[in-house]
Motif scaffolding. Structure first.
Motif, PDB file in Angstrom:
ATOM      1  N   GLN A  65       0.832  -1.196   0.000  1.00 16.52           N
ATOM      2  CA  GLN A  65       0.000   0.000   0.000  1.00 16.52           C
ATOM      3  C   GLN A  65       0.872   1.254   0.000  1.00 16.52           C
ATOM      4  O   GLN A  65       1.763   1.402   0.816  1.00 16.52           O
ATOM      5  N   ILE A  66       0.599   2.151  -0.945  1.00 14.26           N
ATOM      6  CA  ILE A  66       1.311   3.418  -1.047  1.00 14.26           C
ATOM      7  C   ILE A  66       0.597   4.466  -0.201  1.00 14.26           C
ATOM      8  O   ILE A  66       1.216   5.252   0.506  1.00 14.26           O
ATOM      9  N   ARG A  67      -0.731   4.488  -0.312  1.00 19.01           N
ATOM     10  CA  ARG A  67      -1.558   5.368   0.504  1.00 19.01           C
ATOM     11  C   ARG A  67      -2.936   4.745   0.605  1.00 19.01           C
ATOM     12  O   ARG A  67      -3.314   3.937  -0.239  1.00 19.01           O
ATOM     13  N   GLY A  68      -3.679   5.105   1.632  1.00 19.21           N
ATOM     14  CA  GLY A  68      -5.012   4.543   1.781  1.00 19.21           C
ATOM     15  C   GLY A  68      -5.752   5.164   2.951  1.00 19.21           C
ATOM     16  O   GLY A  68      -5.155   5.816   3.803  1.00 19.21           O
ATOM     17  N   PHE A  69      -7.057   4.954   2.980  1.00 17.73           N
ATOM     18  CA  PHE A  69      -7.894   5.523   4.028  1.00 17.73           C
ATOM     19  C   PHE A  69      -9.273   4.875   3.965  1.00 17.73           C
ATOM     20  O   PHE A  69      -9.636   4.238   2.979  1.00 17.73           O
TER      21      PHE A  69
END
Length: 198
Positions: A65-69
């Motif tokens: 995962q590079i970015r997430g929310f």
């Protein structure tokens, strides 16, 4: 958990337009991968019409995962996805969730010149969900004991809502470096104390 892979190439070969809009149904306990391999960078504007969903940008080569929310019901988010990555939408509910997706082709050079961005992590070390507001970007909901990677522009505000009002939690500035991890629960507790909101 089942994964549905959408490689949306034909859509752009048929249309000369650089923006597409679609409604996607994410089946129960499933995730959808969205990839536009013919685009250097694409902007995904997501409107969540149902329950909480997980939004993540993953590396195609490592699956990391590079970015997430977490995206709360009726919340919106704008996510930039580079060619080497893919977008995933995860539904952990026992019923389907519908999202509206608008994809716009972006130029990496233009994107990188739009201002200085910082990649850092928002971490929730508490047992309570923490809903946040990042104006014009997204309204993430940090699940208990979770982390969310973000790329935010210098000067971007992150807000929290209490008693019907929005308050500044932090503003992205030079004190935040790439790779930093911010303890949001602790920061929120201190800000509420400073603002006499306890």
């Amino acid at each position: 958990m089942k994964t549905i892979v959408l490689q949306l190439i034909a859509l752009f070969l048929i249309s000369s337009c650089t923006t597409t809009k679609t409604a996607l149904v994410v089946p129960p306990n499933s995730s959808i991968e969205i990839d536009y391999p013919n685009m250097d960078v694409f902007r995904a504007s997501i409107k969540n019409g149902g329950d909480d969903v997980g939004i993540a940008v993953l590396s195609k080569s490592t699956e990391q995962q590079i970015r997430g929310f977490g995206l709360a019901p009726r919340a919106n988010a704008d996510v930039m996805v580079e060619r080497e990555n893919k977008l995933t939408v995860k539904n952990e509910m026992d019923h389907s969730v519908t999202i509206k997706l608008k994809v716009t082709k972006e130029s990496r050079a233009v994107f990188e010149k739009q201002g200085e961005y910082v990649s850092f992590t928002l971490r929730n070390k508490s047992a309570q969900s923490i809903p946040l507001i990042i104006p014009t970007v997204m309204n993430p909901n940090l699940s208990p004991f979770s982390k969310s990677g973000v790329d935010l522009k210098m000067g971007q505000e992150i807000l929290f809502r209490m008693k019907g009002r929005n308050y500044n939690l932090l503003t992205v500035d030079k004190s935040i470096s790439n790779g930093d991890e911010i303890d949001v629960a602790d920061l929120l507790k201190n800000r509420k104390r400073e603002l006499n909101l306890d």
